[in-house]
Design a protein around this motif. Structure first.
Motif, short mmCIF file in Angstrom:
data_model
loop_
_atom_site.label_atom_id
_atom_site.label_comp_id
_atom_site.label_asym_id
_atom_site.label_seq_id
_atom_site.Cartn_x
_atom_site.Cartn_y
_atom_site.Cartn_z
N GLY A 16 -20.69 17.38 24.52
CA GLY A 16 -19.64 18.22 25.04
C GLY A 16 -19.95 19.69 24.85
O GLY A 16 -21.11 20.06 24.62
N TRP A 17 -18.93 20.48 24.96
CA TRP A 17 -19.06 21.93 24.81
C TRP A 17 -17.91 22.45 23.95
O TRP A 17 -16.78 21.95 24.05
N TYR A 18 -18.21 23.42 23.16
CA TYR A 18 -17.15 24.15 22.50
C TYR A 18 -17.43 25.64 22.69
O TYR A 18 -18.52 26.04 23.08
N ARG A 19 -16.42 26.44 22.45
CA ARG A 19 -16.58 27.88 22.60
C ARG A 19 -16.00 28.58 21.39
O ARG A 19 -15.14 28.06 20.69
N GLN A 20 -16.49 29.77 21.17
CA GLN A 20 -16.04 30.54 20.02
C GLN A 20 -16.13 32.02 20.31
O GLN A 20 -17.12 32.48 20.91
N THR A 21 -15.12 32.75 19.89
CA THR A 21 -15.13 34.20 19.95
C THR A 21 -15.04 34.74 18.54
O THR A 21 -14.51 34.07 17.64
N GLY A 44 -13.99 36.08 15.15
CA GLY A 44 -12.71 36.11 14.47
C GLY A 44 -11.80 34.95 14.77
O GLY A 44 -10.69 34.88 14.23
N LYS A 45 -12.22 34.06 15.65
CA LYS A 45 -11.40 32.90 16.01
C LYS A 45 -12.12 31.61 15.67
O LYS A 45 -13.35 31.57 15.61
N GLU A 46 -11.35 30.55 15.48
CA GLU A 46 -11.94 29.25 15.24
C GLU A 46 -12.56 28.72 16.52
O GLU A 46 -12.13 29.06 17.62
N ARG A 47 -13.56 27.88 16.35
CA ARG A 47 -14.16 27.28 17.53
C ARG A 47 -13.15 26.38 18.23
O ARG A 47 -12.29 25.78 17.60
N GLU A 48 -13.29 26.30 19.54
CA GLU A 48 -12.39 25.49 20.36
C GLU A 48 -13.21 24.48 21.14
O GLU A 48 -14.05 24.87 21.97
N GLY A 49 -13.01 23.22 20.89
CA GLY A 49 -13.64 22.19 21.70
C GLY A 49 -13.00 22.18 23.08
O GLY A 49 -11.78 22.10 23.18
N VAL A 50 -13.81 22.32 24.13
CA VAL A 50 -13.24 22.37 25.47
C VAL A 50 -13.49 21.11 26.28
O VAL A 50 -12.72 20.80 27.19
N SER A 103 -9.81 20.04 27.14
CA SER A 103 -8.71 20.73 26.50
C SER A 103 -7.74 21.20 27.57
O SER A 103 -8.11 21.42 28.73
N ASP A 104 -6.49 21.37 27.19
CA ASP A 104 -5.49 21.82 28.14
C ASP A 104 -5.83 23.19 28.72
O ASP A 104 -5.47 23.50 29.86
N SER A 105 -6.53 23.99 27.96
CA SER A 105 -6.84 25.35 28.40
C SER A 105 -7.84 25.38 29.55
O SER A 105 -7.93 26.39 30.26
N VAL A 106 -8.60 24.30 29.75
CA VAL A 106 -9.61 24.31 30.81
C VAL A 106 -9.42 23.18 31.81
O VAL A 106 -10.12 23.13 32.82
N ALA A 164 -14.74 17.21 17.29
CA ALA A 164 -15.55 17.91 16.31
C ALA A 164 -16.98 17.45 16.53
O ALA A 164 -17.21 16.27 16.79
N PHE A 165 -17.92 18.37 16.46
CA PHE A 165 -19.30 18.08 16.80
C PHE A 165 -20.19 18.17 15.57
O PHE A 165 -19.97 18.97 14.67
N ALA A 166 -21.23 17.34 15.58
CA ALA A 166 -22.14 17.29 14.44
C ALA A 166 -23.32 18.23 14.58
O ALA A 166 -23.91 18.66 13.58
#
Length: 121
Positions: free
Chosen positions: A35-40, A42-48, A61-64, A107-109
């Motif tokens: 899969g993919w996750y993203r991070q900016t 100062g923020k926690e990573r978000e699995g998308v 994720s609901d955001s995408v 969550a990714f390994a």
């Protein structure tokens, strides 16, 4: 040892599109989860997105949801088609594997080096 290499990031304007690719090597099982996750900063990573190639099951994720689509181009390459991009999609995007799903998402390994996506308004 699994290796993941992302490509395809860049800068686009709002409602533009980008396609990210992930070249994977080292997998030995068809039951892996990618899969993919993203991070900016100062923020926690978000699995998308999470994808199980063995079954074809996908989670977004609901955001995408409705804007991003994950696909398997071949045995070693995943793509993430991103459309209707918004400024809040700006982040470093990481191709990742070894998913474990929870109520809060995947969550990714392990993951690659990442590719930057910047969406301007």
């Amino acid at each position: 040892q699994v290796q993941l290499v992302e490509s395809g990031g860049g800068s686009v304007q709002t409602v533009g599109s980008l396609r990210l690719s992930c070249a994977a090597s080292g997998y030995t099982s068809s039951n892996y989860c990618m899969g993919w996750y993203r991070q900016t900063p100062g923020k926690e990573r978000e699995g998308v997105v999470a994808f199980y190639p063995g079954t074809g099951a996908k989670w977004y994720s609901d955001s995408v949801k409705g804007r991003f689509t994950i696909s398997q181009d071949n045995a070693n390459t995943l793509s993430l088609q991103m459309t209707s991009l918004k400024p809040e999609d700006t982040a470093m995007y990481y191709c990742a594997g070894g998913c474990r799903m929870s109520i809060s998402g995947p969550a990714f390994a392990y993951w690659g080096q990442g590719t930057q996506v910047t969406v301007s308004s």
